[in-house]
Design a protein around this motif. Structure first.
Motif, mmCIF file in Angstrom:
data_model
loop_
_atom_site.group_PDB
_atom_site.id
_atom_site.type_symbol
_atom_site.label_atom_id
_atom_site.label_comp_id
_atom_site.label_asym_id
_atom_site.label_seq_id
_atom_site.Cartn_x
_atom_site.Cartn_y
_atom_site.Cartn_z
ATOM 1 N N ILE A 93 0.827 -1.211 0.000
ATOM 2 C CA ILE A 93 0.000 0.000 0.000
ATOM 3 C C ILE A 93 0.864 1.264 0.000
ATOM 4 C CG2 ILE A 93 -2.020 -1.057 1.064
ATOM 5 C CD1 ILE A 93 -1.078 0.028 3.766
ATOM 6 N N ASN A 94 2.181 1.068 -0.098
ATOM 7 C CA ASN A 94 3.121 2.200 -0.177
ATOM 8 C C ASN A 94 2.938 3.170 1.000
ATOM 9 O OD1 ASN A 94 5.284 3.494 -1.412
ATOM 10 N ND2 ASN A 94 3.956 4.864 -2.580
ATOM 11 N N ASP A 95 2.762 2.612 2.200
ATOM 12 C CA ASP A 95 2.635 3.421 3.415
ATOM 13 C C ASP A 95 4.042 3.635 3.979
ATOM 14 O OD1 ASP A 95 2.309 4.260 6.120
ATOM 15 O OD2 ASP A 95 0.262 3.490 6.123
ATOM 16 N N THR A 96 4.606 4.827 3.741
ATOM 17 C CA THR A 96 6.009 5.081 4.081
ATOM 18 C C THR A 96 6.267 4.939 5.573
ATOM 19 O OG1 THR A 96 6.101 6.632 2.226
ATOM 20 C CG2 THR A 96 7.912 6.702 3.800
ATOM 21 N N PHE A 97 5.346 5.450 6.407
ATOM 22 C CA PHE A 97 5.552 5.346 7.853
ATOM 23 C C PHE A 97 5.643 3.883 8.275
ATOM 24 C CE2 PHE A 97 3.708 4.544 12.043
ATOM 25 C CZ PHE A 97 4.579 5.255 12.845
ATOM 26 N N LEU A 129 14.200 6.860 4.392
ATOM 27 C CA LEU A 129 12.761 7.100 4.218
ATOM 28 C C LEU A 129 12.209 7.986 5.330
ATOM 29 C CD1 LEU A 129 11.536 3.554 3.103
ATOM 30 C CD2 LEU A 129 11.600 5.615 1.717
ATOM 31 N N ALA A 130 12.666 7.742 6.563
ATOM 32 C CA ALA A 130 12.173 8.530 7.696
ATOM 33 C C ALA A 130 12.543 10.000 7.546
ATOM 34 C CB ALA A 130 12.731 7.973 9.007
ATOM 35 N N GLU A 131 13.736 10.271 7.005
ATOM 36 C CA GLU A 131 14.151 11.659 6.792
ATOM 37 C C GLU A 131 13.289 12.334 5.726
ATOM 38 O OE1 GLU A 131 18.891 11.483 8.022
ATOM 39 O OE2 GLU A 131 18.296 11.103 5.945
ATOM 40 N N LYS A 132 12.836 11.565 4.725
ATOM 41 C CA LYS A 132 11.975 12.135 3.680
ATOM 42 C C LYS A 132 10.646 12.608 4.240
ATOM 43 C CE LYS A 132 13.781 9.707 -0.378
ATOM 44 N NZ LYS A 132 13.457 8.740 -1.456
ATOM 45 N N ASN A 170 10.179 13.203 7.521
ATOM 46 C CA ASN A 170 10.457 13.888 8.792
ATOM 47 C C ASN A 170 9.835 13.140 9.980
ATOM 48 O OD1 ASN A 170 11.656 15.919 10.309
ATOM 49 N ND2 ASN A 170 9.799 17.169 10.325
ATOM 50 N N ASP A 171 10.007 11.822 10.005
ATOM 51 C CA ASP A 171 9.531 10.977 11.105
ATOM 52 C C ASP A 171 10.638 10.920 12.162
ATOM 53 O OD1 ASP A 171 8.628 9.046 12.811
ATOM 54 O OD2 ASP A 171 8.284 7.507 11.290
ATOM 55 N N VAL A 172 10.606 11.867 13.098
ATOM 56 C CA VAL A 172 11.698 12.044 14.065
ATOM 57 C C VAL A 172 11.904 10.801 14.916
ATOM 58 C CG1 VAL A 172 12.516 13.413 16.016
ATOM 59 C CG2 VAL A 172 11.352 14.530 14.116
ATOM 60 N N ARG A 173 10.805 10.169 15.351
ATOM 61 C CA ARG A 173 10.924 9.002 16.224
ATOM 62 C C ARG A 173 11.709 7.879 15.549
ATOM 63 N NH1 ARG A 173 11.920 9.307 19.949
ATOM 64 N NH2 ARG A 173 13.229 7.548 20.175
ATOM 65 N N ASN A 174 11.354 7.588 14.300
ATOM 66 C CA ASN A 174 12.043 6.507 13.594
ATOM 67 C C ASN A 174 13.435 6.922 13.117
ATOM 68 O OD1 ASN A 174 10.555 3.913 13.366
ATOM 69 N ND2 ASN A 174 8.918 5.236 12.646
ATOM 70 N N ILE A 175 13.655 8.220 12.899
ATOM 71 C CA ILE A 175 15.014 8.696 12.601
ATOM 72 C C ILE A 175 15.929 8.394 13.791
ATOM 73 C CG2 ILE A 175 16.445 10.744 12.246
ATOM 74 C CD1 ILE A 175 14.125 11.957 10.647
ATOM 75 N N CYS A 176 15.416 8.672 14.990
ATOM 76 C CA CYS A 176 16.194 8.408 16.209
ATOM 77 C C CYS A 176 16.486 6.917 16.364
ATOM 78 C CB CYS A 176 15.437 8.924 17.433
ATOM 79 S SG CYS A 176 15.310 10.721 17.515
#
Length: 650
Positions: free
Chosen positions: A119-123, A155-158, A160-166
């Protein structure tokens, strides 16, 4: 604390908690029954997942499967709800990882990733990648873990998913720490620390400070490492987090021991021992006793060291900590060897190796069990379906007479309905064949009609122009004829072929009319004209009508313009032919003055074709003619809009 004290405390805790656990069990399973009674929809899947997370600790502590998560996965699969499937697989995979079933956990998280990618759900993709990366890191599959976390980070940086970037950044740092790439690890830990500080996440700050301490200790920068351990300790004290404080105290003890500052090392290790009494997992108590024993051995205090080592062994024996027993006996063997008691050293080393072999056997057995679990997941689902089938059969047997009567009645109704639809379908098929024959007949009329008009044009052109230009005109006409004759053999042709013939026709008409008009094509860039299909010769009559009834009557000093636009909207192909001619009203007046009573055959045939297309396809197909006017009501041209059902080669 002695082993007796540990046992007594454990019994007290068990007795005090027994009543609360029983109450929790009743509450949780009543909640499960109430959720199961709800209608089966995506909202129910979301609620099951929410309750799964809220009660995960209960099921993990009892070492049983979480029914909320299992029900959520089963229902999501039935509903083909990909987001729910991914979330459920992630939930179950994490619970498996918490039970150290890393192979099974990785399999679940990879399934979660596949569902998220569908489903191409990036999160969800990022979340699943990070989970799979942690699973691989726990199995020491460091390169695979690194690849997962790097993909997650990008992908998280694209988004801006801060939690998963961390999470990704910290995990990459831990992998680099394990492979002794300390400089790279420090870069990633500092980046993660900066993000956690911006998010005001105290736990994340404490973890990254501690990780920076380990990295600097790896570079032998002990003073800097101690600073970071103390900063991490302060954050854990602020949160009143005993496990975090114990980790920091142990790290400080190890750092000071490496500096040969045994007094400070003993201070922090005893602090860790005190804090570990507040931690549920008693393996940390055993670890603290062993660390103190190793410190005393390093100072040559062998008798005192052995007392602490034996306390670690006693606790580990009671709770079954085989890994800790292996380390404790190994340390005890080293202590006896330094004291010159080689027999006891060999005995202790034999016990250490015995536990090492036992751990390896358990790991092998666990890996085999996990692989079998993965293989048997589908089999288990089949068994569940079979059990449900058997239950249905049992219910049917008790109501046999009623069911037989019901099926007989249903069969009769289905036979009647089926017969009705069969006859209706046969009639519709016959009607459709009749309409197709009629459409073919109309299409075949286009050839002689068009050829007659074109020959008339050639006749007029030859008489009004020189022979060389007439020859050129005739050459282009012959090319057009071959294209038209080829196209009209088919029910549909590709859009590019139809436009090619239309352009050639317009070139001939522009030559014939001495360039009194210009034309433009505007095809939607999203349309692939080699794949889109259109009935042949469907636009030409309207283009011809626009030229000979609109544009040729304009004043000599006014340039005629013909716009042909083709767009695709949903499942309809919309063709618009717009001219800036004199308009239909003036054209009719000119026609009346000249006394012409001839009606356009091409227009009538084409309208009939479009009507039949609508009937055959049961889709929208129509022609709309709009008179264009300026603000004062003067005619400025005509617009013809043709709507056809979109057809494609594939």
């Amino acid at each position: 604390m002695s082993i007796k004290g540990v046992c007594f405390l454990s019994l007290l805790l068990l007795g005090a908690c027994f009543g609360a656990i029983a109450q929790d069990s009743i509450r949780i399973y009543r909640l499960l029954d109430s959720v199961r009674a709800l209608p089966n929809d995506t909202a129910k899947v979301s609620l099951l997942l929410k309750k799964s997370g809220a009660n995960a600790r209960y099921f993990e502590s009892h070492k049983i499967e979480n029914p909320f998560a299992q029900d959520a996965l089963t229902l999501a699969q039935q509903l083909k709800y990909a987001k729910g499937i991914s979330l459920a697989y992630n939930e179950i995979g994490t619970s498996k990882r918490n039970k150290s079933l890393y192979i099974v956990a990785e399999d679940y998280h990879e399934k979660a990733l596949k569902a998220a990618e569908e489903i191409n759900d990036t999160f969800l993709i990022v979340f699943s990648l990070n989970n799979a990366g942690v699973d691989c890191r726990r199995q020491d599959k460091l390169q695979k873990a690194f690849d997962y976390h790097v993909r997650a980070l990008r992908l998280a940086e694209k988004i801006n998913d801060v939690r998963n970037i961390c999470v990704a950044t910290n995990s990459i740092g831990n992998i680099q720490l394990t492979t002794e790439k300390y400089a790279d690890a420090i870069t990633h830990f500092n980046h993660a620390l900066e993000l956690e500080e911006k998010s005001h996440n105290d736990l994340g700050i404490a973890i990254n400070l501690g990780n920076l301490g380990y990295a600097y200790q790896g570079q032998n920068k002990l003073d800097l490492a101690i600073q970071y351990y103390k900063r991490s300790l302060a954050m854990n004290q602020k949160m009143d987090r005993p496990i975090g404080m114990a980790i920091c105290y142990n790290a400080l003890g190890a750092a000071y021991q490496e500096k040969k500052d045994y007094q400070s090392a003993m201070f922090y290790l005893k602090k860790a021992l005190e804090v570990n009494d507040k931690v549920d997992d008693k393996v940390h108590v055993a670890e603290s006793y062993l660390s103190i024993g190793k410190l005393l051995r390093a100072q040559g205090k062998h008798d005192e060291a052995r007392k602490y080592m034996m306390q670690s062994i006693d606790i580990s024996n009671f709770w079954g900590f085989k890994a800790m027993l292996m380390e404790a006996y190994k340390a005890l063997a080293a202590d006896f060897k330094e004291s010159g008691d080689f027999r006891k050293s060999l005995d202790a080393m034999d016990k250490s190796l015995l536990y090492k072999d036992s751990i390896l056997d358990e790991k092998s057995a666990m890996a085999l069990t996990q692989m079998q679990t993965i293989y048997e997941v589908d089999q288990k689902n089949v068994q569940i379906r079979n059990l449900e089938h058997d239950k249905v059969i049992g219910d049917l047997r008790t109501k046999r007479n009623v069911v037989v009567t019901f099926f007989l009645a249903a069969f009769l109704i289905m036979a009647i309905v089926g017969g009705f639809f069969y006859i209706r379908h046969r009639n519709l098929k016959t009607n459709k064949q009749t309409l197709q024959l009629e459409l073919r007949s109309l299409r075949s009329q286009m050839n002689p009609h068009f050829i007659f008009n074109s020959l008339s044009s050639i006749h007029r052109y030859i008489w009004s122009n020189n022979q060389e230009e007439a020859s050129d005109y005739l050459t282009k006409f012959s090319r057009l004829m071959r294209l038209i004759l080829d196209n009209t053999q088919h029910t549909f042709v590709t859009l590019n072929k139809e436009l090619e013939s239309l352009r050639l026709y317009l070139d001939l008409e522009a030559l014939r009319c001495n360039g009194i008009f210009e034309y433009r094509f505007n095809v939607d860039p999203e349309i692939n004209d080699e794949e889109v299909l259109i009935p042949p010769m469907i636009l030409q009559p309207y283009v011809e009508n626009a030229i000979w009834h609109g544009l040729v009557h304009k004043q000599p000093d006014e340039k005629g313009l013909l716009d042909i636009e083709i767009v695709l909207k949903k499942r309809s192909l919309i063709c618009t032919i717009t001219d800036n001619g004199i308009g239909r009203k003036k054209a009719m007046e000119i026609k009346d003055r000249k006394g012409r009573t001839h009606n356009s055959v091409g227009m009538k045939v084409t309208e009939g074709r479009i009507d039949l297309i609508r009937k055959i396809n049961n889709k929208e197909a129509k022609v709309t003619i709009t008179d264009l006017e300026d603000e004062s009501g003067q005619a400025t041209g005509t617009k013809v809009t043709i709507v056809l059902p979109a057809e494609f080669i594939f």
